[in-house]
Enzyme design. Structure first.
Site, mmCIF file in Angstrom:
data_model
loop_
_atom_site.group_PDB
_atom_site.id
_atom_site.type_symbol
_atom_site.label_atom_id
_atom_site.label_comp_id
_atom_site.label_asym_id
_atom_site.label_seq_id
_atom_site.Cartn_x
_atom_site.Cartn_y
_atom_site.Cartn_z
ATOM 1 C CG HIS A 22 -0.713 -0.431 2.469
ATOM 2 N ND1 HIS A 22 0.180 0.170 3.216
ATOM 3 C CD2 HIS A 22 -1.035 -1.343 3.229
ATOM 4 C CE1 HIS A 22 0.319 -0.230 4.322
ATOM 5 N NE2 HIS A 22 -0.534 -1.113 4.632
ATOM 6 C CG HIS A 75 -3.236 -6.374 12.299
ATOM 7 N ND1 HIS A 75 -4.364 -5.375 12.142
ATOM 8 C CD2 HIS A 75 -2.164 -6.122 11.446
ATOM 9 C CE1 HIS A 75 -3.970 -4.595 11.624
ATOM 10 N NE2 HIS A 75 -2.739 -4.846 11.059
ATOM 11 C CD GLU A 108 -3.058 -3.772 6.927
ATOM 12 O OE1 GLU A 108 -2.415 -3.356 8.294
ATOM 13 O OE2 GLU A 108 -3.052 -3.093 6.035
ATOM 14 C CG ASP A 168 -1.048 -7.744 5.910
ATOM 15 O OD1 ASP A 168 -1.958 -7.315 6.619
ATOM 16 O OD2 ASP A 168 0.178 -7.236 6.415
ATOM 17 C CG HIS A 228 -0.837 -0.461 11.957
ATOM 18 N ND1 HIS A 228 -0.983 0.357 10.420
ATOM 19 C CD2 HIS A 228 -0.686 -1.526 11.634
ATOM 20 C CE1 HIS A 228 -1.175 -0.902 9.654
ATOM 21 N NE2 HIS A 228 -0.888 -1.985 10.281
ATOM 22 C CG ASP A 245 1.281 -5.172 11.230
ATOM 23 O OD1 ASP A 245 1.452 -6.245 10.536
ATOM 24 O OD2 ASP A 245 0.343 -4.281 10.789
ATOM 25 C CE1 TYR A 256 5.896 -3.628 8.393
ATOM 26 C CE2 TYR A 256 5.696 -2.939 10.853
ATOM 27 C CZ TYR A 256 5.234 -3.690 9.941
ATOM 28 O OH TYR A 256 3.850 -4.235 10.081
ATOM 29 C CG HIS A 260 4.913 -8.203 7.976
ATOM 30 N ND1 HIS A 260 4.384 -8.860 7.162
ATOM 31 C CD2 HIS A 260 3.759 -7.203 8.705
ATOM 32 C CE1 HIS A 260 3.044 -8.195 6.828
ATOM 33 N NE2 HIS A 260 2.781 -7.412 7.751
HETATM 34 FE FE1 FEO Z 1 -1.133 -4.083 9.503
HETATM 35 FE FE2 FEO Z 1 0.723 -6.665 8.423
HETATM 36 O O1 FEO Z 1 -0.861 -5.312 8.499
#
Ligand code: FEO
Length: 402
Positions: A29, A81, A83, A85, A148, A167, A195, A228
């Site tokens: 993104h 989370h 999101e 991903d 976040h 994250d 990051y 990640h």
């Molecule tokens: Fe906030 Fe890795 O997604």
């Protein structure tokens, strides 16, 4: 569990990594992920099997195979989370493994419902700070609102001293090394900074508060397992405390030791001014990064700005405004809230000259001190103009060293 191309990797006995490696992703993104990424998910086995997070939808098969290489049963899914991903494969996991429960924060419940209508297992809210025994393992949940996303939370296993941090403390870096101590320390630092700058910087106050809160709670994880990038293990060359310390420093504004000169140019005049600013700053030994906006990805510029104590922005006037490539960076950096840094602006114009006053107006909103008069020239800077730019660099470098 049969032979498979994609298999689970043991983190520690009873806990496996079952995520996915995305070697190809280069745009997250708007953030340039030059080293790809991983989407980490973790399987905790015992009397009840628990899955922490899932992966991006396109990598569902990798996740499925890795889980199936250990077990054919998932009893509970924890979503730290929502999101995409980390939740994209969730509907498929619920269908394939038939867990009884899906746990998330209060905001996580709402977000999962809004993402995936009609989930096979309705999400349940866990208590912030609460501890749940699932089979023979205990899990403590800690909401990390706006770190976040509103739904973000940590899951901590107090008896195993492992923190699943979603994250937080992660980075975008594909690779075949699960642990940070097997990775190049310079790359770890760079990707951590990238990051933080591009995802977390707007929430720095919350980051500092969270780190203090976790310390007050006496949580000192032996392993931090983010969603990640690699995992951090105590007693190795890549301690959890190292990355936590880096994040704390960025959150508190420590170590801002450089000057970033971010500019663009049409016919070279503003470029010449940028180099003169850099020359002035170099006099004091302050590290300088000169970045031409049109040749630099905005997320790379953000990473440089993270550790900068002063900023110089330079733009020619094009169509009565700021040069578009620089305007793009400015808007992106504004969103990431790099406030409080010393600044100055410069630029060349032909006749109307709006770019410099517009840069001034934009930078005033960042609430840092303006440390030098702006330098605006018509067409080509004369030697006297370049000397003023050099003096601007001296003033900016003094603001960095204090
Ligand atoms: Fe906030 Fe890795 O997604």
């Amino acid at each position: 569990m049969g032979d498979r191309a994609f298999r689970a990797v043991e983190v520690t006995p009873g806990i496996h990594w079952v995520g996915a490696v995305d070697w190809d992703v280069r745009d997250f993104h708007g953030y340039e992920t030059s080293r790809g990424s991983t989407y980490n998910a973790f399987l905790i086995t015992g009397r009840r099997n628990v899955l922490v997070d899932t992966v991006k939808a396109a990598f569902t098969e990798q996740l499925m195979q890795r889980i199936a290489s250990v077990t054919d049963r998932v009893d509970v899914v924890i979503s730290n989370h929502s999101e995409a991903d980390h939740s994209g494969a969730l509907p498929a996991v619920l269908e394939a493994f038939g867990p009884e429960r899906l746990l998330a924060s209060g905001a996580g419940v709402e977000n999962l419902q809004a993402h995936y209508h009609g989930l096979r297992v309705p999400p349940e809210k866990v208590e912030n700070g609460g501890t749940l025994t699932i089979g023979d393992n205990r899990f403590t949940f800690l909401e990390t609102r706006m770190l976040h996303w509103p739904d973000s939370m940590f899951t901590f296993m107090p008896d195993r001293n492992i923190l699943f941090s979603q994250d937080a403390f992660g980075m975008h870096m594909a690779g075949n090394h699960l642990f940070a101590h097997d990775c190049d320390p310079g790359v770890l630092r760079r990707e951590s900074a990238m990051y933080y700058a591009n995802i977390l910087n707007p929430y720095s106050k919350l980051v500092a508060n969270l780190i203090s809160k976790v310390e007050e709670m006496g949580i000192r994880p032996h392993i931090i397992a983010p969603d990640h990038g690699p995992l951090w293990v105590a007693g190795t060359s890549a301690e959890p405390g190292w990355v936590v310390g880096l994040w704390k420093g960025w959150a508190e504004g420590a170590g801002r030791r450089s000057l970033v000169v971010l500019y663009d140019t049409m016919w070279g005049a503003t470029g010449a001014m940028a180099r003169a600013v850099a020359e002035g700053a170099a006099e004091s030994g302050v590290p300088v990064r000169v970045l031409r906006a049109g040749l630099t990805h905005r997320s790379v510029a953000a990473t440089e700005v993270l550790e900068a104590g002063a900023l110089a922005f330079g733009s020619p006037t094009l169509n009565n405004g700021i040069f578009p490539a620089l305007a793009d960076h400015l808007e992106y950096l504004k969103g990431l809230r790099f406030h409080g840094r010393a600044w100055a602006v410069f630029g060349s114009h032909g006749w109307s000259g709006e770019a410099v006053p517009r840069l001034e107006k934009a930078l005033e909103e960042w609430k840092g001190p303006k440390v030098a008069d702006s330098v605006a020239v018509r067409f080509t800077p004369a030697e006297a103009d370049l000397i003023r730019c050099r003096a601007m660099g001296v003033s900016l470098s003094k603001a960095v060293v204090g």
